[in-house]
Design an enzyme around this catalytic site. Sequence first.
Site, PDB file in Angstrom:
ATOM      1  N   GLY A  65       0.828  -1.197   0.000  1.00  0.00           N
ATOM      2  CA  GLY A  65       0.000   0.000   0.000  1.00  0.00           C
ATOM      3  C   GLY A  65       0.858   1.241   0.000  1.00  0.00           C
ATOM      4  N   GLY A  66       0.201   2.379   0.242  1.00  0.00           N
ATOM      5  CA  GLY A  66       0.916   3.647   0.193  1.00  0.00           C
ATOM      6  C   GLY A  66       1.983   3.773   1.257  1.00  0.00           C
ATOM      7  N   GLY A 110       3.552   1.070   2.900  1.00  0.00           N
ATOM      8  CA  GLY A 110       4.558   0.014   2.967  1.00  0.00           C
ATOM      9  C   GLY A 110       4.036  -1.319   2.487  1.00  0.00           C
ATOM     10  N   VAL A 152       3.180  -5.732   3.477  1.00  0.00           N
ATOM     11  CA  VAL A 152       2.894  -6.769   4.465  1.00  0.00           C
ATOM     12  C   VAL A 152       3.414  -8.087   3.905  1.00  0.00           C
ATOM     13  CG1 VAL A 152       1.133  -7.998   5.780  1.00  0.00           C
ATOM     14  CG2 VAL A 152       0.849  -5.558   5.309  1.00  0.00           C
ATOM     15  N   LYS A 167       4.549  -6.270   8.959  1.00  0.00           N
ATOM     16  CA  LYS A 167       4.138  -5.036   8.295  1.00  0.00           C
ATOM     17  C   LYS A 167       5.332  -4.081   8.305  1.00  0.00           C
ATOM     18  CE  LYS A 167       0.562  -1.432   8.787  1.00  0.00           C
ATOM     19  NZ  LYS A 167      -0.598  -1.031   9.628  1.00  0.00           N
ATOM     20  N   ASP A 202     -10.844   4.284  14.279  1.00  0.00           N
ATOM     21  CA  ASP A 202     -10.905   4.048  12.833  1.00  0.00           C
ATOM     22  C   ASP A 202     -11.611   2.728  12.545  1.00  0.00           C
ATOM     23  OD1 ASP A 202     -10.558   4.765  10.203  1.00  0.00           O
ATOM     24  OD2 ASP A 202      -8.523   3.951  10.042  1.00  0.00           O
TER      25      ASP A 202
END
Length: 602
Positions: free
Chosen positions: A18-19, A21, A23, A38, A132
Amino acid sequence: MGELIENRYALEELLGRGGFGEVWQAEDGRVGRRVAVKIGYPQTPEETRRFEREASLAGNLAHPNIATVHDFGRVERAGREAVFLVMELLRGRSLAEVLAEGVPPLADALEWAGRIADALGAAHCAGIVHRDVKPANVMVTDSGVVKVLDFGIAKAGGGSGGGTDLTGTGMLIGSFPYMAPERWTGGADGSPVDGRADLYALGCVLMELLTGARPFAAVELHGLLAQHLTAEPPAPSSLRAGIPAALDCLVRDLLAKDPRDRPADAAEVSRRLADAARAVAAEGPAVAVSYPPPPAYAPSVHTAADGAVRMMLDRRLTQLLEDSPADVVDRLSLLVDDLTEELGVQDPLTVRAAYHRAVRVRRQSATDLERILPRMVRVLGLEHPDTITARATCVGEAAAFGPGDGRRHEEELRELIAQAGRVFGEHGLVTLTARYHLASAMHRGSRDRDGQWDARTRERAESERAWLGPLLPDLEWALDADSPVLLDVRRRLAHDAWLVGDCAGAAQLYWRLFPDLAELAEYGDPEVAHRVLRSIGEAGDPVSALAHMDLLLHRLPFLSGTQRLAQEVSATRSEFRRAVRARRRADGSGGPGGGLSRLFGR
């Protein structure tokens, strides 16, 4: 071997990017387990702090519905400074991926929402607000377990009033479609930003699980802000037929603008979801037909093994359980693999073998049993002995020892006690253990279970006696004398009797716990030894107590920090000597008598 992180975690397979880093699936070389690593490349100190916050907050939460964090650190990769987070390896789909394929069955939606509520309850009890909660941050594993992820913007302490959710650059953090009104305003109107903001987000997620639609549909940020602050959400039943009125009410309460109008805590939400699930189940197919059925199981292996193969595998399982060799866990693991290949993962024999393996690794992997439990219910059924035993273990230990209010598990435990009574009998070990956990949970309530017994009050002792006392005769009739459950109940009730001044009751139990008073006085816990001897003496047998007081007094000078205890033991010995002399003068018998209680006021 793949790239090593910290000379410990061998990266094996890239699972996602993803933006921030990547996994990876990795092997922890130190303990020999598969983990998820991660790896992030923070661009600012604030991003580093967020990563560290996720590690420190989630790493202190131990709950079956929260992804476990094992480790955290910093490392250099290809000349770049990176941070890494080591978590339990989860295989499954996020709720966002589930919803992308359509609305899930109502029973699944209620089960998943209930487990999210349980996870949030554990976090809130630890003083942590997630901030979140959204479908993308909830995973349903391949074995059916719900896991709440990503505590990266969680907040410790929750905050009771002001304090905004802005970053250092003035950006509001969180996911706007699920953000509570007080988080949009940063508590500027006096509304506290605490765990009830997570419950609001859960209300948004529940609405989406029930209907496929979010409660507020605006696309632009200013529109979302206006809707969350002022608009009333639609009732779920207005968007999809067949949703019970109780769920309309729950969603409305969760999405209340004022946090004080929402449910008091996550435990209340969990209870209301469980009530709704039971009502839906009671209505049967009439409600379920409005929803698409769950996808049919489609194994990647053949399941048409003939009777001879099944008999051979069944015999292997029976022999392993009967013989219980030293390597039984390894053999059960191999058997599970063979059963999965020959019969499929959903075959009852596969499920039973996986269950017995999970039981034997509980101390090393507490979540394995919980992860297989949904499959046991689905494949073996609620009344199967293994299912009842697994549920009684998971629910009972959560009620007696887990976070939150133990009483919230009362209804499920009573249901399990009834089931276990039918299958194992009223005096079966599973039945009695479930009763023991129920009594422990009801006595504990919302408090932590008593750790240091001396810290307990008379009121707490009376409460425990009321719950555990009626259970003791059945335990003594059914269990072996060295049963851990029986010994624990005797110890707790003996101490309770001591605290409330019931010396006769305490002495009766202490005699059973410590039949060798000499061994107790010479080698046992000195505080316990004094309590036992004093109880026996005050209950009418000072001669037996005196016979062992000298043994206890002789060893105390050799133990550190026992000066006060030595004075108390010496005073008790003097009291008992005076009592014995007085009794001998009164009746000349020298034998145990019955009138000593008036000599010893507590």
